[in-house]
Design an enzyme around this catalytic site. Structure first.
Site, short mmCIF file in Angstrom:
data_model
loop_
_atom_site.label_atom_id
_atom_site.label_comp_id
_atom_site.label_asym_id
_atom_site.label_seq_id
_atom_site.Cartn_x
_atom_site.Cartn_y
_atom_site.Cartn_z
N CYS A 160 79.61 16.26 115.01
CA CYS A 160 80.87 16.99 114.83
C CYS A 160 80.77 18.03 113.71
CB CYS A 160 81.97 15.97 114.54
SG CYS A 160 83.53 16.68 113.98
N CYS A 207 83.56 17.89 111.09
CA CYS A 207 83.41 16.73 110.20
C CYS A 207 82.56 17.09 108.99
CB CYS A 207 82.77 15.56 110.94
SG CYS A 207 83.77 14.92 112.29
#
Length: 105
Positions: free
Chosen positions: A30, A33
């Site tokens: 991600c 993230c």
């Protein structure tokens, strides 16, 4: 660096905590993230009144399923074992502080 929680220690470290705990549900794949991680680390340093931890979605699917986490990053703020706030997506530090510290009406 934020401490990691797992399905195995989630209840002990989050649900029974004496202080609010923000859990970041993240994944290694991600991109957002990777952006929110440093923001949460700064918030953890500046706001010891709340715990901030992270949980790998791929390795801890039971907790993610139990709390219906469908996207990464998702942050859930727990107080006394209950979710009191959900934040989805990467946000800058000021926006995260507003989300975390503005009382719910």
């Amino acid at each position: 660096m934020l401490q990691e929680v797992t399905d195995a220690d989630f209840a002990e470290r989050v649900l029974t905590s004496d202080k609010p705990v923000l859990v970041e549900f993240w994944a290694s794949w991600c991109g957002p993230c990777r952006m929110v991680g440093p923001v949460l680390e700064r918030l953890a340093d500046e706001h010891p009144e709340i715990g901030i931890v992270k949980m790998d979605l791929d390795a801890n699917q039971v907790t993610a399923r139990d709390y219906q986490v469908m996207a990464a990053p998702t942050m859930l703020l727990f107080e006394r074992g209950e979710v009191v706030k959900t934040i989805v997506g990467a946000k800058p530090k000021a926006a995260m502080e507003r989300e975390l510290f503005t009382p719910v009406a």
